[in-house]
Enzyme design. Structure first.
Site, mmCIF file in Angstrom:
data_model
loop_
_atom_site.group_PDB
_atom_site.id
_atom_site.type_symbol
_atom_site.label_atom_id
_atom_site.label_comp_id
_atom_site.label_asym_id
_atom_site.label_seq_id
_atom_site.Cartn_x
_atom_site.Cartn_y
_atom_site.Cartn_z
ATOM 1 N N GLY A 13 0.832 -1.209 0.000
ATOM 2 C CA GLY A 13 0.000 0.000 0.000
ATOM 3 C C GLY A 13 0.857 1.246 0.000
ATOM 4 O O GLY A 13 0.521 2.258 0.598
ATOM 5 N N GLY A 14 1.991 1.181 -0.702
ATOM 6 C CA GLY A 14 2.931 2.303 -0.735
ATOM 7 C C GLY A 14 2.584 3.324 -1.806
ATOM 8 O O GLY A 14 3.358 4.248 -2.079
ATOM 9 N N SER A 16 -0.096 5.322 -1.677
ATOM 10 C CA SER A 16 -1.013 6.335 -1.162
ATOM 11 C C SER A 16 -0.793 6.582 0.327
ATOM 12 O O SER A 16 -0.238 5.722 1.014
ATOM 13 C CB SER A 16 -2.456 5.837 -1.380
ATOM 14 N N ILE A 18 -0.170 7.001 4.136
ATOM 15 C CA ILE A 18 0.926 6.705 5.066
ATOM 16 C C ILE A 18 2.002 5.883 4.377
ATOM 17 O O ILE A 18 3.206 6.129 4.551
ATOM 18 C CB ILE A 18 0.375 5.981 6.305
ATOM 19 N N SER A 137 -3.793 0.186 14.204
ATOM 20 C CA SER A 137 -4.667 1.335 14.374
ATOM 21 C C SER A 137 -4.931 1.564 15.858
ATOM 22 O O SER A 137 -4.997 0.603 16.640
ATOM 23 C CB SER A 137 -6.018 1.115 13.690
ATOM 24 N N TYR A 150 -13.111 -3.714 12.087
ATOM 25 C CA TYR A 150 -11.795 -3.121 11.808
ATOM 26 C C TYR A 150 -10.870 -3.299 13.013
ATOM 27 O O TYR A 150 -9.719 -3.720 12.880
ATOM 28 C CB TYR A 150 -11.971 -1.642 11.478
HETATM 29 N N1 NAP Z 1 -5.632 7.344 7.944
HETATM 30 C C1 NAP Z 1 -6.045 6.976 9.145
HETATM 31 O O1 NAP Z 1 -6.772 7.724 9.839
HETATM 32 C C2 NAP Z 1 -5.601 5.644 9.737
HETATM 33 C C3 NAP Z 1 -5.814 5.422 11.101
HETATM 34 C C4 NAP Z 1 -5.419 4.198 11.639
HETATM 35 C C5 NAP Z 1 -4.827 3.228 10.856
HETATM 36 N N2 NAP Z 1 -4.632 3.479 9.522
HETATM 37 C C6 NAP Z 1 -4.008 2.398 8.737
HETATM 38 O O2 NAP Z 1 -2.943 2.933 7.964
HETATM 39 C C7 NAP Z 1 -2.732 2.096 6.806
HETATM 40 C C8 NAP Z 1 -2.595 2.981 5.579
HETATM 41 O O3 NAP Z 1 -3.819 3.633 5.336
HETATM 42 P P1 NAP Z 1 -3.905 5.159 4.811
HETATM 43 O O4 NAP Z 1 -4.551 5.962 5.848
HETATM 44 O O5 NAP Z 1 -2.582 5.588 4.281
HETATM 45 O O6 NAP Z 1 -4.986 5.012 3.666
HETATM 46 P P2 NAP Z 1 -4.912 5.012 2.066
HETATM 47 O O7 NAP Z 1 -4.356 6.300 1.594
HETATM 48 O O8 NAP Z 1 -6.249 4.575 1.622
HETATM 49 O O9 NAP Z 1 -3.840 3.864 1.769
HETATM 50 C C9 NAP Z 1 -4.181 2.520 1.851
HETATM 51 C C10 NAP Z 1 -3.281 1.805 0.889
HETATM 52 O O10 NAP Z 1 -3.517 0.408 0.961
HETATM 53 C C11 NAP Z 1 -3.648 -0.089 -0.364
HETATM 54 N N3 NAP Z 1 -4.542 -1.233 -0.338
HETATM 55 C C12 NAP Z 1 -5.784 -1.296 0.187
HETATM 56 N N4 NAP Z 1 -6.287 -2.531 0.001
HETATM 57 C C13 NAP Z 1 -5.325 -3.233 -0.649
HETATM 58 C C14 NAP Z 1 -5.240 -4.565 -1.134
HETATM 59 N N5 NAP Z 1 -6.264 -5.411 -1.001
HETATM 60 N N6 NAP Z 1 -4.113 -4.954 -1.752
HETATM 61 C C15 NAP Z 1 -3.079 -4.097 -1.912
HETATM 62 N N7 NAP Z 1 -3.084 -2.823 -1.470
HETATM 63 C C16 NAP Z 1 -4.208 -2.401 -0.864
HETATM 64 C C17 NAP Z 1 -4.247 1.072 -1.176
HETATM 65 O O11 NAP Z 1 -3.906 0.976 -2.556
HETATM 66 P P3 NAP Z 1 -4.935 0.394 -3.663
HETATM 67 O O12 NAP Z 1 -6.283 0.958 -3.330
HETATM 68 O O13 NAP Z 1 -4.372 0.852 -4.957
HETATM 69 O O14 NAP Z 1 -4.889 -1.077 -3.518
HETATM 70 C C18 NAP Z 1 -3.521 2.254 -0.531
HETATM 71 O O15 NAP Z 1 -2.266 2.399 -1.082
HETATM 72 C C19 NAP Z 1 -3.923 1.126 6.752
HETATM 73 O O16 NAP Z 1 -3.530 -0.136 7.231
HETATM 74 C C20 NAP Z 1 -4.930 1.762 7.712
HETATM 75 O O17 NAP Z 1 -5.780 0.794 8.301
HETATM 76 C C21 NAP Z 1 -4.990 4.656 8.942
#
Ligand code: NAP
Length: 249
Positions: A13-14, A16, A18, A137, A150
């Site tokens: 998930g690199g 987008s 984080i 999280s 979640y």
């Molecule tokens: N932002 C917050 O508030 C928050 C809070 C707590 C925890 N987190 C955790 O932080 C991590 C990163 O999330 P983010 O906030 O940076 O959100 P994000 O911008 O939506 O990034 C998520 C990334 O995961 C990839 N992804 C999702 N499902 C996938 C799959 N089945 N296979 C491969 N790649 C996949 C997406 O790319 P594609 O869609 O192209 O696959 C995207 O690059 C996640 O684990 C999330 O649970 C975020």
């Protein structure tokens, strides 16, 4: 000398949020980075943004075959890896009575199963004294409305991190969890909240955070760098919360 010179880092998930911020920082710190994601165009754009130190692999972390392909490419291109960041994840908010089997299975397949088999596939290629970071999280420690599934997916990852910190100790591989609080990324648009309600939702979250705002991806990336680099050389088996103090109230 930058802190990750000569290192190879794989970040799921690199493409987008984080994950992308982490990939950019790791590359700036001298690492070669391998990023993954399902959307090819977004992966390509992220690779271009990170620069020459990056390669991108399209695939779904819920697919065990994808992890084997990533491991094969890492073996062929770099002979191994030093850092693995299991970051890819999804979240959809709903009261438990309204959660469908499909939503339940999708979150566990991506967040939990994807993490488990991602680490299983890369582990034989990880060099001694390497680092594994599992992105969890705040929700696995603090009850948030509509986050039961979640939170369950992330609580399972916490158990993985603690188990692996011991399983990999003989190779000096450190395993830690990085738990973000609400952070300004694209995930906020994928929670199933109507666009007209999003601003209110984010405002309400910010007011529940002692530092008074959401986190920024770069702030999580810096914490990941601490866990990945020699700065964290005596740190393993912890859950590093980066949440503006939200877990306190
Ligand atoms: N932002 C917050 O508030 C928050 C809070 C707590 C925890 N987190 C955790 O932080 C991590 C990163 O999330 P983010 O906030 O940076 O959100 P994000 O911008 O939506 O990034 C998520 C990334 O995961 C990839 N992804 C999702 N499902 C996938 C799959 N089945 N296979 C491969 N790649 C996949 C997406 O790319 P594609 O869609 O192209 O696959 C995207 O690059 C996640 O684990 C999330 O649970 C975020």
């Amino acid at each position: 000398m930058t802190s990750l010179t000569g290192k190879v880092a794989v970040i799921t998930g690199g493409n987008s949020g984080i994950g992308l911020a982490t990939a950019k920082l790791f590359a700036a710190e001298g690492a070669r980075v391998v990023i993954t994601g399902r959307r090819q165009q977004v992966v390509d754009a992220a690779v271009a943004e990170i620069g020459a130190a990056a390669i991108g692999i399209r695939g779904d972390v819920a697919d065990v075959g994808h992890h084997r392909q990533v491991a094969e490419i890492v073996r062929e291109r770099f002979g191994g890896a030093d850092i693995y960041v299991a970051n890819a994840g999804v979240n959809s908010i709903a009261p438990s009575q309204q959660v469908s089997e499909a939503e339940y299975d999708a979150q566990f397949a991506i967040n939990t199963r994807g993490t488990f088999f991602g680490v299983q596939a890369i582990a034989p290629l990880l060099r001694d004294n390497g680092a594994i970071i599992l992105v969890g999280s705040l929700a696995s420690d603090k009850v948030l409305d509509g986050h039961a599934v979640y939170a369950g997916t992330k609580a399972a990852i916490q158990a993985f991190a603690r188990s692996w910190a011991l399983e990999f100790r003989d190779r000096g591989i450190r395993v830690n969890m990085l738990s973000p609080g609400p952070t300004e990324t694209a995930i906020l648009e994928k929670l199933g909240i109507a666009p007209e309600d999003r601003e209110g939702f984010v405002g309400k979250m910010a007011s529940a955070i002692p530092l008074g705002r959401l986190g920024r991806p770069e702030e999580l990336a810096r914490a990941a760098l601490f866990l990945a680099s020699d700065a964290g050389s005596f740190v393993t088996g912890i859950n590093l919360r980066v949440d503006g103090g939200m877990a306190l109230i």
